[in-house]
Design an enzyme around this catalytic site. Structure first.
Site, mmCIF file in Angstrom:
data_model
loop_
_atom_site.group_PDB
_atom_site.id
_atom_site.type_symbol
_atom_site.label_atom_id
_atom_site.label_comp_id
_atom_site.label_asym_id
_atom_site.label_seq_id
_atom_site.Cartn_x
_atom_site.Cartn_y
_atom_site.Cartn_z
ATOM 1 N N ASP A 41 0.815 -1.218 0.000
ATOM 2 C CA ASP A 41 0.000 0.000 0.000
ATOM 3 C C ASP A 41 0.846 1.265 0.000
ATOM 4 O O ASP A 41 0.305 2.372 -0.028
ATOM 5 C CB ASP A 41 -0.984 0.007 1.178
ATOM 6 C CG ASP A 41 -0.308 -0.110 2.531
ATOM 7 O OD1 ASP A 41 0.757 -0.742 2.614
ATOM 8 O OD2 ASP A 41 -0.849 0.410 3.528
ATOM 9 N N HIS A 42 2.167 1.097 -0.014
ATOM 10 C CA HIS A 42 3.066 2.249 -0.084
ATOM 11 C C HIS A 42 3.952 2.225 -1.329
ATOM 12 O O HIS A 42 4.647 3.199 -1.594
ATOM 13 C CB HIS A 42 3.951 2.298 1.159
ATOM 14 C CG HIS A 42 3.187 2.544 2.422
ATOM 15 N ND1 HIS A 42 3.171 3.756 3.069
ATOM 16 C CD2 HIS A 42 2.362 1.727 3.133
ATOM 17 C CE1 HIS A 42 2.382 3.682 4.139
ATOM 18 N NE2 HIS A 42 1.888 2.451 4.197
ATOM 19 N N HIS A 72 -3.415 7.713 7.083
ATOM 20 C CA HIS A 72 -3.270 6.256 7.064
ATOM 21 C C HIS A 72 -4.315 5.611 7.978
ATOM 22 O O HIS A 72 -4.009 4.982 8.979
ATOM 23 C CB HIS A 72 -1.856 5.849 7.483
ATOM 24 C CG HIS A 72 -1.497 4.433 7.135
ATOM 25 N ND1 HIS A 72 -1.750 3.375 7.988
ATOM 26 C CD2 HIS A 72 -0.925 3.898 6.038
ATOM 27 C CE1 HIS A 72 -1.328 2.257 7.438
ATOM 28 N NE2 HIS A 72 -0.811 2.555 6.239
#
Length: 365
Positions: free
Chosen positions: A67-68, A316
């Site tokens: 997800d990064h 986040h």
């Protein structure tokens, strides 16, 4: 002096109809843009925003969770379109991130046979043993085996840690206008935070005093601001300390990756004008957050207070916490996380707390 921050993605784990995953753009006064993390869909979010893709010159990756980083190869190819026709044939996109990032990007571009109209380089931060979880060796991966270089790749640096007492710092670069240092933060895989610091600016010139001394406005004013002495025709020497005020401290923005404990980089975050800190789960789920290497709002607020940050921005968020709206349980909105962070700050704290949303733009000055 200012910077503009655009939150392109504020979700954790995977994108939802309401949020994209981690990607943050920092735009400087000269128009240049740096990206921090690049989750899936970042190139779409970039096109929805006011950020110009052709001005992206550096990308910083906090850690290698999908997800990064899953959006990075596609974004680099999209930037290729934005960079077409640039006059500078030596245009270079710089990417910074943990060991293994070079292999990931190189293999992705090579296997897809993606050619670029510019050069790129990946500088890898070499983690220290304290960053690896106990079960790291249970899933053997060769972070060194990157294969042959991509046709448009220039080999980057391996950036080792600089230790001072019990503090770890990775010095990424400094160009006289801005510098970036990275620090260790604890997560389930090696994860970093980045401290972006703008250079201090000369103090204000006392034009009235200079006119009294017989020096009219002109190029010599610039010389005094640069710290140079000026001699008048009559022999009078004017020293900068006599007519220039104290320098103005440069801005500092600290952007953290996923973490259950960012304390090892408190020395880098100290005095931040803005601190971006994850708040994946609410305080009642602290044990679960720690299990998965994440933080709660109170944990984020505690770190911001210890670091003396002027402004804390939460991001986040777990998919459970949605934007407020019709049919949404008020206890499952980001507003709950925001209130928990504010409540955790000590009485009298001057730290301003806010929660990010996708495509939110913020100016820090």
């Amino acid at each position: 002096m200012k910077i503009d921050i655009t939150f392109l993605g504020t979700a954790s784990c995977y994108p939802t109809p309401h949020r994209s995953v981690s990607c943050t753009a920092v735009r400087f006064e000269d128009g240049s843009v740096w990206l921090f993390d690049c989750g899936e869909g970042s190139q779409i979010q970039l096109q929805k925003s006011s950020v110009k893709p052709g001005r992206v010159s550096k990308i910083f990756i906090t850690h290698l969770h999908g997800d990064h980083v899953f959006g990075l190869p596609g974004l680099v190819c999209t930037l290729g379109t934005a960079w077409q026709g640039k006059a500078d044939a030596d245009a270079l996109l710089e990417v910074f991130g943990p060991k293994g990032l070079r292999s990931y990007l190189r293999r992705s571009l090579a296997l897809s046979r993606s050619l670029l109209p510019f050069h790129y380089t990946v500088h890898e931060l070499v983690p220290v043993p304290e960053q690896f979880p106990a079960d790291w060796g249970a899933w053997p991966v060769d972070h060194e085996a990157a294969g042959p270089t991509h046709p448009q790749e220039r080999l980057g640096r391996d950036i080792p840690v600089a230790r001072e007492d019990d503090r770890c710092t990775w010095h990424l670069f400094s160009d006289g206008c801005a510098g970036v240092r990275a620090g260790m933060i604890h997560h389930t895989i090696p994860s970093f935070g980045f401290a972006v610091e703008l250079a201090s600016q000369p103090g204000q010139l006392d034009a009235g005093r200079l006119r009294e001394l017989g020096l009219p406005p002109g190029p010599l004013y610039g010389a005094l601001k640069r710290g140079e002495e000026v001699t008048l025709p009559g022999g009078l020497v004017i020293r900068p300390s006599e007519v220039v005020g104290p320098p103005k401290r440069g801005l500092k923005a600290t952007i953290l990756g996923d973490t259950s404990d960012p304390s090892p980089m408190e020395h880098l975050a100290r005095g931040s004008d803005v601190l971006l800190h994850e708040a994946t789960m609410r305080d009642g789920e602290r044990d679960k957050a720690l299990e998965f290497g994440h933080s709660t709002p109170a944990m984020a607020a505690g770190f911001a207070d210890r670091a003396g940050a002027r402004r804390l921005v939460l991001y986040h968020f777990s998919q459970r916490y949605r934007p407020a709206g019709p049919g949404t349980d008020p206890q499952e909105t980001v507003a709950v996380l925001l209130e928990e962070a504010r409540a955790a700050l000590p009485r009298g704290s001057v730290c301003e707390v806010s929660a990010a949303e996708d495509l939110l733009e913020m100016t820090v000055s």
